[in-house]
Every structure is written in structure tokens, then in C-alpha cells.
Motif scaffolding. Structure first.
Motif, PDB file in Angstrom:
ATOM      1  N   SER A 180       0.828  -1.209   0.000  1.00 60.29           N
ATOM      2  CA  SER A 180       0.000   0.000   0.000  1.00 60.29           C
ATOM      3  C   SER A 180       0.860   1.256   0.000  1.00 60.29           C
ATOM      4  O   SER A 180       0.577   2.229  -0.719  1.00 60.29           O
ATOM      5  CB  SER A 180      -0.929  -0.003   1.223  1.00 60.29           C
ATOM      6  OG  SER A 180      -1.792  -1.116   1.203  1.00 60.29           O
ATOM      7  N   ALA A 181       1.932   1.250   0.794  1.00 60.00           N
ATOM      8  CA  ALA A 181       2.832   2.404   0.834  1.00 60.00           C
ATOM      9  C   ALA A 181       3.550   2.582  -0.499  1.00 60.00           C
ATOM     10  O   ALA A 181       3.772   3.716  -0.955  1.00 60.00           O
ATOM     11  CB  ALA A 181       3.844   2.238   1.972  1.00 60.00           C
ATOM     12  N   LEU A 182       3.897   1.469  -1.144  1.00 61.33           N
ATOM     13  CA  LEU A 182       4.548   1.543  -2.449  1.00 61.33           C
ATOM     14  C   LEU A 182       3.608   2.139  -3.501  1.00 61.33           C
ATOM     15  O   LEU A 182       4.010   2.957  -4.328  1.00 61.33           O
ATOM     16  CB  LEU A 182       5.006   0.150  -2.889  1.00 61.33           C
ATOM     17  CG  LEU A 182       6.176  -0.450  -2.105  1.00 61.33           C
ATOM     18  CD1 LEU A 182       6.388  -1.903  -2.505  1.00 61.33           C
ATOM     19  CD2 LEU A 182       7.462   0.334  -2.353  1.00 61.33           C
ATOM     20  N   ALA A 183       2.335   1.733  -3.461  1.00 62.33           N
ATOM     21  CA  ALA A 183       1.365   2.265  -4.420  1.00 62.33           C
ATOM     22  C   ALA A 183       1.177   3.762  -4.220  1.00 62.33           C
ATOM     23  O   ALA A 183       1.097   4.533  -5.189  1.00 62.33           O
ATOM     24  CB  ALA A 183       0.031   1.534  -4.272  1.00 62.33           C
ATOM     25  N   ALA A 184       1.123   4.190  -2.947  1.00 64.57           N
ATOM     26  CA  ALA A 184       0.973   5.619  -2.666  1.00 64.57           C
ATOM     27  C   ALA A 184       2.195   6.397  -3.147  1.00 64.57           C
ATOM     28  O   ALA A 184       2.065   7.492  -3.721  1.00 64.57           O
ATOM     29  CB  ALA A 184       0.763   5.828  -1.167  1.00 64.57           C
ATOM     30  N   VAL A 189       5.314   9.937  -7.052  1.00 62.07           N
ATOM     31  CA  VAL A 189       6.402  10.056  -8.021  1.00 62.07           C
ATOM     32  C   VAL A 189       5.856  10.449  -9.396  1.00 62.07           C
ATOM     33  O   VAL A 189       6.439  11.284 -10.096  1.00 62.07           O
ATOM     34  CB  VAL A 189       7.192   8.726  -8.107  1.00 62.07           C
ATOM     35  CG1 VAL A 189       8.187   8.744  -9.250  1.00 62.07           C
ATOM     36  CG2 VAL A 189       7.918   8.463  -6.793  1.00 62.07           C
ATOM     37  N   LYS A 190       4.734   9.845  -9.772  1.00 63.67           N
ATOM     38  CA  LYS A 190       4.122  10.172 -11.061  1.00 63.67           C
ATOM     39  C   LYS A 190       3.686  11.627 -11.098  1.00 63.67           C
ATOM     40  O   LYS A 190       3.884  12.334 -12.103  1.00 63.67           O
ATOM     41  CB  LYS A 190       2.934   9.250 -11.317  1.00 63.67           C
ATOM     42  CG  LYS A 190       2.271   9.459 -12.673  1.00 63.67           C
ATOM     43  CD  LYS A 190       1.141   8.462 -12.880  1.00 63.67           C
ATOM     44  CE  LYS A 190       0.495   8.662 -14.256  1.00 63.67           C
ATOM     45  NZ  LYS A 190      -0.613   7.693 -14.473  1.00 63.67           N
ATOM     46  N   ALA A 191       3.093  12.111  -9.994  1.00 60.48           N
ATOM     47  CA  ALA A 191       2.644  13.496  -9.937  1.00 60.48           C
ATOM     48  C   ALA A 191       3.816  14.470 -10.035  1.00 60.48           C
ATOM     49  O   ALA A 191       3.686  15.566 -10.593  1.00 60.48           O
ATOM     50  CB  ALA A 191       1.868  13.734  -8.647  1.00 60.48           C
ATOM     51  N   ASP A 192       4.977  14.072  -9.510  1.00 64.80           N
ATOM     52  CA  ASP A 192       6.165  14.921  -9.560  1.00 64.80           C
ATOM     53  C   ASP A 192       6.939  14.776 -10.870  1.00 64.80           C
ATOM     54  O   ASP A 192       7.972  15.431 -11.056  1.00 64.80           O
ATOM     55  CB  ASP A 192       7.100  14.608  -8.389  1.00 64.80           C
ATOM     56  CG  ASP A 192       6.554  15.103  -7.062  1.00 64.80           C
ATOM     57  OD1 ASP A 192       5.669  15.982  -7.103  1.00 64.80           O
ATOM     58  OD2 ASP A 192       6.987  14.625  -6.005  1.00 64.80           O
ATOM     59  N   GLY A 193       6.478  13.881 -11.763  1.00 67.83           N
ATOM     60  CA  GLY A 193       7.160  13.698 -13.043  1.00 67.83           C
ATOM     61  C   GLY A 193       8.513  13.034 -12.930  1.00 67.83           C
ATOM     62  O   GLY A 193       9.405  13.288 -13.738  1.00 67.83           O
ATOM     63  N   LEU A 208      13.118   5.178 -11.249  1.00 65.96           N
ATOM     64  CA  LEU A 208      12.442   5.162  -9.961  1.00 65.96           C
ATOM     65  C   LEU A 208      11.084   4.479 -10.079  1.00 65.96           C
ATOM     66  O   LEU A 208      10.695   3.691  -9.207  1.00 65.96           O
ATOM     67  CB  LEU A 208      12.284   6.601  -9.456  1.00 65.96           C
ATOM     68  CG  LEU A 208      11.634   6.784  -8.079  1.00 65.96           C
ATOM     69  CD1 LEU A 208      12.383   6.004  -7.019  1.00 65.96           C
ATOM     70  CD2 LEU A 208      11.588   8.267  -7.721  1.00 65.96           C
ATOM     71  N   GLY A 209      10.351   4.755 -11.162  1.00 69.59           N
ATOM     72  CA  GLY A 209       9.050   4.128 -11.353  1.00 69.59           C
ATOM     73  C   GLY A 209       9.148   2.617 -11.480  1.00 69.59           C
ATOM     74  O   GLY A 209       8.366   1.877 -10.873  1.00 69.59           O
ATOM     75  N   GLU A 210      10.102   2.130 -12.279  1.00 69.75           N
ATOM     76  CA  GLU A 210      10.272   0.693 -12.470  1.00 69.75           C
ATOM     77  C   GLU A 210      10.671   0.004 -11.167  1.00 69.75           C
ATOM     78  O   GLU A 210      10.242  -1.123 -10.890  1.00 69.75           O
ATOM     79  CB  GLU A 210      11.324   0.431 -13.549  1.00 69.75           C
ATOM     80  CG  GLU A 210      10.852   0.796 -14.960  1.00 69.75           C
ATOM     81  CD  GLU A 210      11.973   0.662 -15.969  1.00 69.75           C
ATOM     82  OE1 GLU A 210      13.134   0.491 -15.550  1.00 69.75           O
ATOM     83  OE2 GLU A 210      11.694   0.738 -17.177  1.00 69.75           O
ATOM     84  N   LEU A 211      11.489   0.665 -10.360  1.00 72.37           N
ATOM     85  CA  LEU A 211      11.922   0.073  -9.094  1.00 72.37           C
ATOM     86  C   LEU A 211      10.733  -0.112  -8.155  1.00 72.37           C
ATOM     87  O   LEU A 211      10.585  -1.171  -7.523  1.00 72.37           O
ATOM     88  CB  LEU A 211      12.975   0.968  -8.441  1.00 72.37           C
ATOM     89  CG  LEU A 211      13.502   0.518  -7.074  1.00 72.37           C
ATOM     90  CD1 LEU A 211      14.129  -0.868  -7.162  1.00 72.37           C
ATOM     91  CD2 LEU A 211      14.504   1.520  -6.529  1.00 72.37           C
ATOM     92  N   ILE A 212       9.868   0.897  -8.055  1.00 69.53           N
ATOM     93  CA  ILE A 212       8.706   0.805  -7.167  1.00 69.53           C
ATOM     94  C   ILE A 212       7.746  -0.278  -7.651  1.00 69.53           C
ATOM     95  O   ILE A 212       7.259  -1.099  -6.862  1.00 69.53           O
ATOM     96  CB  ILE A 212       7.993   2.170  -7.090  1.00 69.53           C
ATOM     97  CG1 ILE A 212       8.910   3.220  -6.446  1.00 69.53           C
ATOM     98  CG2 ILE A 212       6.701   2.051  -6.279  1.00 69.53           C
ATOM     99  CD1 ILE A 212       8.355   4.625  -6.488  1.00 69.53           C
ATOM    100  N   VAL A 213       7.471  -0.312  -8.959  1.00 66.39           N
ATOM    101  CA  VAL A 213       6.550  -1.315  -9.510  1.00 66.39           C
ATOM    102  C   VAL A 213       7.099  -2.724  -9.311  1.00 66.39           C
ATOM    103  O   VAL A 213       6.368  -3.650  -8.926  1.00 66.39           O
ATOM    104  CB  VAL A 213       6.298  -1.035 -11.006  1.00 66.39           C
ATOM    105  CG1 VAL A 213       5.544  -2.199 -11.642  1.00 66.39           C
ATOM    106  CG2 VAL A 213       5.509   0.251 -11.178  1.00 66.39           C
ATOM    107  N   ALA A 214       8.387  -2.914  -9.579  1.00 65.14           N
ATOM    108  CA  ALA A 214       8.990  -4.242  -9.438  1.00 65.14           C
ATOM    109  C   ALA A 214       8.931  -4.726  -7.991  1.00 65.14           C
ATOM    110  O   ALA A 214       8.667  -5.907  -7.730  1.00 65.14           O
ATOM    111  CB  ALA A 214      10.438  -4.201  -9.922  1.00 65.14           C
ATOM    112  N   ARG A 215       9.164  -3.818  -7.034  1.00 65.93           N
ATOM    113  CA  ARG A 215       9.115  -4.212  -5.627  1.00 65.93           C
ATOM    114  C   ARG A 215       7.694  -4.594  -5.222  1.00 65.93           C
ATOM    115  O   ARG A 215       7.488  -5.595  -4.533  1.00 65.93           O
ATOM    116  CB  ARG A 215       9.624  -3.065  -4.745  1.00 65.93           C
ATOM    117  CG  ARG A 215       9.578  -3.375  -3.247  1.00 65.93           C
ATOM    118  CD  ARG A 215      10.354  -4.632  -2.894  1.00 65.93           C
ATOM    119  NE  ARG A 215      10.258  -4.950  -1.485  1.00 65.93           N
ATOM    120  CZ  ARG A 215      10.697  -6.077  -0.940  1.00 65.93           C
ATOM    121  NH1 ARG A 215      11.279  -6.995  -1.689  1.00 65.93           N
ATOM    122  NH2 ARG A 215      10.567  -6.292   0.352  1.00 65.93           N
TER     123      ARG A 215
END
Length: 343
Positions: A180-184, A189-193, A208-215
Motif C-alpha cells: 500500500s505504501a509503495l502504491a501511494a 512520483v508520477k505526480a512529480d514527473g 524510480l518508477g520501475e523500481l517501485i513497480v517491481a518491488r
């Protein structure tokens, strides 16, 4: 008539006649230092938001003064160490740079170089780093228009990028192990571009996006595997407990399934002992399912077997009421559910 040449000035290169001794390396290097221009931080790392001065800038600043005063340089690698850091190859080397002058004498400058790369460029980068600082320090090249000892004050260690701030948060266990924290964080991160900002992950450089999704995907797969393993082991555990407590195991078709307890309590024709055995086995088989255990507790109260004495969990197997045993199983199931949600 002998043609003599005045000593070199700032207006021209070093010259000498056949009757004039060539300058020593120390004299020639002093003239190079006089002519060299400053080197500013013209390079830019956009992903990590910092400026830098590259080895090409230092070479460009010195190339002409070195030629003008007859100075050249040769490198010598004194020692080199390498190691693997995940998918990165890291190299640390000590390099001696020999500067020769018109008279054939020389001086030596020794510097360190360290660099990492995912392919085969780590040694090249380390060599370039050693050369850059050898040139800057040996010839006291002005690093900008204002000072001689500015250093790398714009290095990312000094000025952290937004991606570095997210990485610091991501490394905390309460975020790294919480889907849940990763999704938030991904939404932030997406909002900050910054989804495409390059960072250093456990397996090497990535976005950074790929790292969060993979985790997040890894955590969900691990939770699914644990749940599948519990489901697979439940019938075996029920059979083992049934054998240990000396009760008959119910047919396979009445095994663990949502609503099984509700079906059982509707069978009012069963004797009280048979109902207790049936609910007992269903509770053991569904000991990780909060919803089913709550149904079994309601059924045990309805069938008035909640206060019947049964053997407790091994190894002690102390006698306790069926209600007390159900409370223990429910507490364990709720704890496992919270663990899965936090994973």
C-alpha cells in the motif's frame, strides 16, 4: 653574430636557441600554469540534477599550453582493484602521471581514480577520473572564475535531487515491505514527473518508477505463494490433528471451503458428539481463514458445543473448552491476515 632570444613571456611560447639551455620541467610547468585558463562545470547530469567538470574540459584547458612549452605526459597504473556490486562493476586504481619537459627531466604526480559501470567501462572511467584530478591539482587549474579551491561543491552529495529524497523513503522497511505504501509513493512520483528518474536499485541502475513497480509485484507474488502453501498444507494439517486427537476425519467433500461451517450447523440430525468432531476438524482445516472461523464459533454456540472440553494445540494438548480453542485459532488467523496486508 649570435642570435639570442629573450626569456618567454606571457605573449608567446617558450623558445630557446642552440646556445641556450632548455628549461627544466619545473620551469616549463610554471609557464604552463601561467597560461592555463579556468575550467568551469560545463557538464550536466539531468537525472540526478547536478553539474560537473569532465576530464575533457581539463584536457582542453591544458592542451595548448603544454604544447607551447614542450611538456608531455605518460600514465602508469600502479595498482588496481575491482569488485562486483550487484550488476555494477566497480574499479579503484592508483595512477602515476609522468610529466616530461624540453630538457628530458620529469616529475611524477600520483592520484586515485574510482568508478562503476554496468558494462566494461569502469576501468576507463576510473582512469579518466584520476587524470582529471592529476591535471587540476598539478597545474592548479582555476575551477571557476572566482576561486582556485572550489572543489566539487555541486556534487549530488551536496545538493540532493528529488529522486534521492524518494529513495531515502523507499529504503525504510515500512515502505519497502508495504504494498500500500509503495502504491501511494508511485502516485506521488508520477505526480512529480519523476517516474523516469534514474536511480541505483538492488540489481543495478533503473528508473524510480520501475523500481517501485517491481518491488510491489515481488511482494504480491510472495504473499500469493505463502497463501497457496497454506491452502495446500491445510488438509494435511487437519488429518494430522485428527489422528493426534483420535477423531474421525470428515469426507473430502466436506473439507475446508467458505460456508462449510454454515452447512454443518444446519444438519440438526447429527448427534452432539458428532457435531463437535465435525466443527473441530473444520476449525483446524480452516485455521488461517478468519471468516470461516467466525462462522464455526457461531455454529458451536448454536449447537451448544462451545463449552465442551477438547484437547488443546500440541505439544501440551491441555484440555480446554472448544470456545477457548476457537479463540486461539481466530487470534492466530487475524495475526496472519495483518501480516499479509502489511507485506
Amino acid at each position: 653574430m649570435t642570435n639570442t632570444q629573450a626569456p618567454a613571456t606571457a605573449e608567446g611560447p617558450t623558445q630557446h636557441t642552440q646556445n641556450q639551455a632548455p628549461p627544466t620541467i619545473h620551469q616549463a610547468m610554471a609557464l604552463v600554469m601561467r597560461d592555463v585558463r579556468n575550467v568551469e562545470k560545463n557538464g550536466r547530469n539531468n537525472s540526478q540534477n547536478y553539474s560537473f567538470r569532465g576530464v575533457d574540459d581539463a584536457i582542453a584547458a591544458l592542451a595548448q599550453p603544454l604544447r607551447d612549452h614542450g611538456v608531455f605526459m605518460t600514465p602508469e597504473v600502479l595498482d588496481c582493484e575491482s569488485e562486483s556490486r550487484g550488476k555494477m562493476n566497480a574499479v579503484r586504481m592508483r595512477v602515476a602521471f609522468h610529466f616530461y619537459g624540453p630538457a628530458g627531466d620529469s616529475v611524477r604526480a600520483v592520484t586515485m581514480g574510482e568508478a562503476s559501470d554496468v558494462a566494461d567501462k569502469a576501468s576507463n572511467k576510473a582512469m579518466s577520473a584520476a587524470l582529471k584530478y592529476a591535471l587540476i591539482h598539478t597545474f592548479m587549474i582555476p575551477v571557476d572564475a572566482k576561486s582556485l579551491d572550489d572543489g566539487d561543491r555541486d556534487h549530488p552529495v551536496g545538493h540532493r535531487s528529488p529522486a534521492d529524497t524518494y529513495m531515502e523513503r523507499l529504503r525504510k522497511p515500512m515502505v519497502w515491505n508495504n504494498p500500500s505504501a509503495l502504491a501511494a509513493m508511485h502516485a506521488e512520483v508520477k505526480a512529480d514527473g519523476l517516474l523516469n528518474a534514474m536511480v541505483q536499485g538492488p540489481d543495478g541502475e533503473t528508473t524510480l518508477g520501475e523500481l517501485i513497480v517491481a518491488r510491489g509485484k515481488s511482494l504480491k507474488e510472495a504473499a500469493a505463494e505463502r497463501e497457496a502453501q497454506r491452502t495446500e498444507e491445510a488438509p494435511k494439517a487437519a488429518a494430522q490433528v485428527a489422528a493426534e486427537h483420535g477423531v474421525a476425519q470428515p469426507p473430502a467433500e466436506s473439507g475446508p471451503a467458505p460456508g462449510a461451517a454454515e452447512t454443518a450447523v444446519q444438519q440438526g440430525g447429527l448427534a452432539e458428539d458428532e457435531m463437535l468432531d465435525k466443527l473441530f476438524l473444520q476449525a483446524i482445516a480452516n485455521r488461517s481463514n478468519v471468516g470461516v472461523l467466525e462462522q464455526i464459533i457461531a455454529g458451536a454456540k448454536q449447537e451448544r458445543v462451545i463449552e465442551r472440553m477438547v484437547d488443546g494445540p500440541p505439544p501440551a494438548r491441555e484440555r480446554m473448552t472448544f470456545g477457548a480453542l476457537l479463540d486461539l485459532l481466530l487470534a492466530d488467523a487475524q495475526a496472519m491476515s495483518q501480516e499479509r496486508n502489511a507485506a
